[in-house]
Design a protein around this motif. Structure first.
Motif, PDB file in Angstrom:
ATOM      1  N   VAL A  52       0.838  -1.195   0.000  1.00  0.00           N
ATOM      2  CA  VAL A  52       0.000   0.000   0.000  1.00  0.00           C
ATOM      3  C   VAL A  52       0.878   1.253   0.000  1.00  0.00           C
ATOM      4  N   ASP A  53       0.493   2.225  -0.789  1.00  0.00           N
ATOM      5  CA  ASP A  53       1.169   3.520  -0.880  1.00  0.00           C
ATOM      6  C   ASP A  53       2.539   3.429  -1.543  1.00  0.00           C
ATOM      7  N   ALA A  54       2.753   2.386  -2.356  1.00  0.00           N
ATOM      8  CA  ALA A  54       4.016   2.302  -3.109  1.00  0.00           C
ATOM      9  C   ALA A  54       3.955   3.129  -4.382  1.00  0.00           C
ATOM     10  N   VAL A 152       5.637  -2.994  -7.952  1.00  0.00           N
ATOM     11  CA  VAL A 152       5.988  -1.615  -7.612  1.00  0.00           C
ATOM     12  C   VAL A 152       6.557  -1.591  -6.196  1.00  0.00           C
ATOM     13  N   ILE A 153       7.787  -1.096  -6.066  1.00  0.00           N
ATOM     14  CA  ILE A 153       8.491  -1.083  -4.780  1.00  0.00           C
ATOM     15  C   ILE A 153       8.897   0.346  -4.443  1.00  0.00           C
ATOM     16  N   ASP A 154       8.597   0.748  -3.233  1.00  0.00           N
ATOM     17  CA  ASP A 154       9.026   2.054  -2.728  1.00  0.00           C
ATOM     18  C   ASP A 154      10.540   2.016  -2.556  1.00  0.00           C
ATOM     19  N   ALA A 155      11.238   2.893  -3.273  1.00  0.00           N
ATOM     20  CA  ALA A 155      12.703   2.861  -3.269  1.00  0.00           C
ATOM     21  C   ALA A 155      13.288   3.099  -1.887  1.00  0.00           C
ATOM     22  N   ALA A 156      12.593   3.849  -1.052  1.00  0.00           N
ATOM     23  CA  ALA A 156      13.121   4.163   0.275  1.00  0.00           C
ATOM     24  C   ALA A 156      12.866   3.049   1.285  1.00  0.00           C
ATOM     25  N   ASP A 185      12.780   9.967  -6.646  1.00  0.00           N
ATOM     26  CA  ASP A 185      12.970  11.417  -6.517  1.00  0.00           C
ATOM     27  C   ASP A 185      13.113  11.841  -5.052  1.00  0.00           C
ATOM     28  N   LEU A 186      12.748  10.949  -4.116  1.00  0.00           N
ATOM     29  CA  LEU A 186      12.891  11.272  -2.696  1.00  0.00           C
ATOM     30  C   LEU A 186      14.344  11.209  -2.236  1.00  0.00           C
ATOM     31  N   PHE A 187      15.205  10.563  -3.015  1.00  0.00           N
ATOM     32  CA  PHE A 187      16.620  10.533  -2.676  1.00  0.00           C
ATOM     33  C   PHE A 187      17.259  11.865  -3.061  1.00  0.00           C
ATOM     34  N   PRO A 188      18.126  12.410  -2.215  1.00  0.00           N
ATOM     35  CA  PRO A 188      18.870  13.616  -2.621  1.00  0.00           C
ATOM     36  C   PRO A 188      19.617  13.346  -3.918  1.00  0.00           C
ATOM     37  N   ILE A 196      20.040   4.095  -5.369  1.00  0.00           N
ATOM     38  CA  ILE A 196      19.295   3.248  -6.315  1.00  0.00           C
ATOM     39  C   ILE A 196      20.053   1.944  -6.554  1.00  0.00           C
ATOM     40  N   SER A 197      21.366   2.032  -6.728  1.00  0.00           N
ATOM     41  CA  SER A 197      22.191   0.845  -6.964  1.00  0.00           C
ATOM     42  C   SER A 197      22.138  -0.104  -5.776  1.00  0.00           C
ATOM     43  N   LYS A 198      22.241   0.445  -4.574  1.00  0.00           N
ATOM     44  CA  LYS A 198      22.227  -0.393  -3.371  1.00  0.00           C
ATOM     45  C   LYS A 198      20.891  -1.104  -3.208  1.00  0.00           C
ATOM     46  N   MET A 199      19.782  -0.384  -3.381  1.00  0.00           N
ATOM     47  CA  MET A 199      18.458  -0.992  -3.245  1.00  0.00           C
ATOM     48  C   MET A 199      18.223  -2.024  -4.351  1.00  0.00           C
ATOM     49  N   SER A 200      18.686  -1.747  -5.563  1.00  0.00           N
ATOM     50  CA  SER A 200      18.511  -2.693  -6.678  1.00  0.00           C
ATOM     51  C   SER A 200      19.227  -4.004  -6.394  1.00  0.00           C
ATOM     52  N   GLN A 201      20.414  -3.918  -5.786  1.00  0.00           N
ATOM     53  CA  GLN A 201      21.149  -5.138  -5.451  1.00  0.00           C
ATOM     54  C   GLN A 201      20.393  -5.969  -4.416  1.00  0.00           C
TER      55      GLN A 201
END
Length: 623
Positions: A52-54, A152-156, A185-188, A196-201
């Motif tokens: 929810v909310d992703a 759909v995954i929330d990147a944070a 876009d929430l990442f600085p 993005i690279s770390k979460m993708s791994q």
């Protein structure tokens, strides 16, 4: 060790008849056309699933309108349930029901595989599924009508509870997955690429552990990157902006680029979808079957049932059955995304108009060729446990069973076959009653499952043969973070007779394995002894006469008759008894002068074991 989400991930039938993913070509040519689309066009159903909310609904917006950009030939179409238009969804700020929208894929994004199959136009129908834990039944239904899935995954936040449940659903249904890593876009900006690279791994490790290697992960932003951009009425073919922020290029040029620049990587996501899915295999040979998700009345026209065709085809003028009502209706007219059509086939999204039907009687359900779907009181099916479901799954307990869009409580009984299960339930085979469903894992490409389940529904449910079912513990705490999906399988034999237990008594051979233990009362001679402590005095020993018993570890004898009135019995052996039993050794004394009791080994040599089968649905015992 890979990051496995809230409870660790990794398991195992596609929506009926459809095939997505890199598989071998179909033996028959793919069905790609219908009356509303040329024979060179193809419709693909893509589900958007996640926590929810992703940002699933916002992504549906971006994908649907990002392809338009003022090009009339690419004008998208939305259903009345799309983009959370329902007042309650707007008030609560979450998706409460399945939403549908469709758009044509720009020609430059259509993969060569489709062109090689003679398909020049590809339409994508998005199925926006709710993410709230309490709406998992709706998600289970939505997952069965799609060809592929955008997770759909929330990147944070990464994998969350419902993200993990959606991945399990993909494993069960064997859907092709594309990951949309949303809200980047929430990442600085200075840290964006690294984070993005770390979460993708992390996501890749979880997907690989779940049996999904090489899944494309596309970072996206569904919040407009230019907040001042506005959607004009002219640019919205539906006439309802609903906050979609996009404009057509006023300077001509590349309309896709101009429009898509309002969001981040939407074009890349669509390319990932088109590169990942194969041409769907469609068949019109099976009886018509359509899963209905909405029903409403149109004044002066009749009642419209909207849904997705799972099997077969139908046309205007055909008679179809509303399975939940066991009533037939003639098709008055049909539309597919607001375009009149005369025929529809597997994979198509359709609204079917009939007359003399009260819409409140049909919220969800199935439409089918008359007589082709059983409204079942019970069913026999295959059973495969979800290994992330931690509690025991016991026979004679109740669980929620979802078939299509319907969910019902059922009492479950597990059975184990002697040989691997085939497509049809084998009534000639004997099955052992299983008190618990174990975690049975198959090697890739192997079918060695021997577990079946008897589902006894609290209320009848539409149950097409070979339909996928998914069980869940919906009464568990929604927010506990534990897996609620318990096991799944395919229906092999459905029973419409309310007195199905009489049918089971005649056809189903199920037994419980029983064991009785006794001891030697006395030895009569070298081939016969009297046994005791195995039966009660009121036991009918005639039922056990002729059965085999084992003395010690391997000496086999046969119960010949009862002996006296206290439950004792005669056992005859084909070979001579051990000499130690016929002529017992004298007891020895220990150094203290006390007599030693018989050793544990000697006790075991005097033990009699009777193993037999007790029929579950018939009144008999046997070996």
């Amino acid at each position: 060790m890979p990051d496995m989400g809230p409870w660790g991930l990794g398991l195992d039938q596609t929506a009926a008849g459809s095939a997505v993913g890199r598989s071998k070509p179909a033996s028959e040519p793919p069905h790609t056309g219908r009356a509303g689309m040329p024979a060179t066009a193809c419709n693909i159903n893509i589900g958007l699933l996640g926590h929810v909310d992703a940002g699933k609904t916002a992504l549906a917006y971006a994908l649907t309108f990002g392809t338009y950009c003022g090009q009339p030939s690419l004008a998208p179409v939305t259903s009345t349930a799309a983009f959370d238009k329902h007042p309650e969804s707007k008030a609560r700020g979450i998706t409460l029901d399945l939403g549908f929208s469709a758009f044509q894929v720009p020609k430059e994004l259509v993969s060569p595989e489709f062109e090689a199959a003679g398909i020049s136009k590809v339409q994508i129908t998005l199925v926006d599924c709710p993410g709230h834990a309490s709406l998992v039944k709706t998600v289970l239904g939505g997952a069965q009508i799609i060809d592929a899935m955008i997770l759909v995954i929330d990147a944070a936040k990464g994998f969350q509870t419902q993200t993990s449940e959606c991945l399990i659903i993909a494993e069960i249904t064997r859907k092709t997955i594309i990951v949309a890593l949303n809200k980047v876009d929430l990442f600085p900006e200075a840290e964006r690429e690294a984070r993005i690279s770390k979460m993708s791994q992390r996501i890749t490790k979880t997907l690989e552990a779940a049996g999904f290697p090489n899944v494309p992960i596309i970072p996206v932003c569904t919040k407009p990157l230019e907040p001042t951009a506005k959607l004009t009425q002219d640019a919205d073919p539906t006439g309802t902006s609903d906050g979609v922020q996009t404009t057509a290029s006023s300077a001509g040029g590349d309309g896709w680029y101009e429009c898509n620049a309002r969001w981040m990587n939407i074009e890349a996501l669509l390319r990932g979808v088109m590169d990942s899915v194969c041409v769907p295999r469609r068949s019109t040979q099976k009886p018509f079957l359509c899963m209905v998700d909405h029903c409403f009345a149109i004044k002066g026209q009749g009642t419209v049932l909207t849904g997705t065709v799972l099997e077969g085809s139908t046309k205007v003028g055909d008679v179809i059955e509303i399975v939940s009502l066991s009533e037939n209706r003639k098709i008055k007219s049909m539309q597919s995304f607001k375009k009149p059509v005369t025929t529809v086939a597997q994979g198509d999204r359709v609204g079917i108009c009939v007359t003399k039907l009260e819409p409140s009687l049909v919220e969800r359900g199935m439409l089918a060729a008359p007589g082709s779907v059983i409204f079942a009181h019970a069913a026999l099916a295959t059973a495969k446990r979800i290994r992330y479901f931690k509690p025991e799954i016991a026979s004679k307990t109740k669980i929620h069973v979802t078939i299509g869009h319907e969910t019902a409580l059922a009492t479950i009984t597990f059975l184990k076959a002697l040989t691997p299960i085939e497509d049809d339930f084998d009534f000639q085979q004997e099955y052992q009653y299983e008190p618990l469903l174990p975690d049975h894992r198959e090697a890739p490409g192997q079918t060695t499952n021997r577990y079946s389940v008897l589902l006894e529904f609290d209320k009848p449910i539409a149950c097409p043969k070979n339909s996928l079912f998914i069980t869940s513990k919906l009464d568990d705490d929604n927010h506990a973070g534990a897996c609620r999906i318990a096991f799944h399988g395919r229906v092999q034999h459905a029973m419409a007779d309310p007195n199905y237990k009489e049918q089971l008594a005649k056809m189903l051979r199920v037994y419980k394995l029983k064991e009785k233990v006794g001891t030697i009362d006395r030895v009569v001679d070298e081939r016969m002894l009297i046994g005791a402590k195995m039966f009660k005095k009121e036991t009918n020993l005639e039922l056990f006469v002729g059965m085999k018993v084992v003395l010690g570890s391997s000496h086999e004898g046969t119960i010949e008759s009862g002996f006296g009135q206290s439950g004792k019995f005669r056992v005859r052996f084909a070979t001579a008894l051990p000499e130690s039993l016929v002529r017992p050794a004298k007891a020895t004394k220990n150094p203290a002068g006390r007599r030693e009791a018989a050793s544990g080994q000697e006790d075991d040599q005097r033990t009699l074991r009777l193993t037999f089968k007790k029929a579950v649905y018939q009144d008999r015992i046997y070996q």
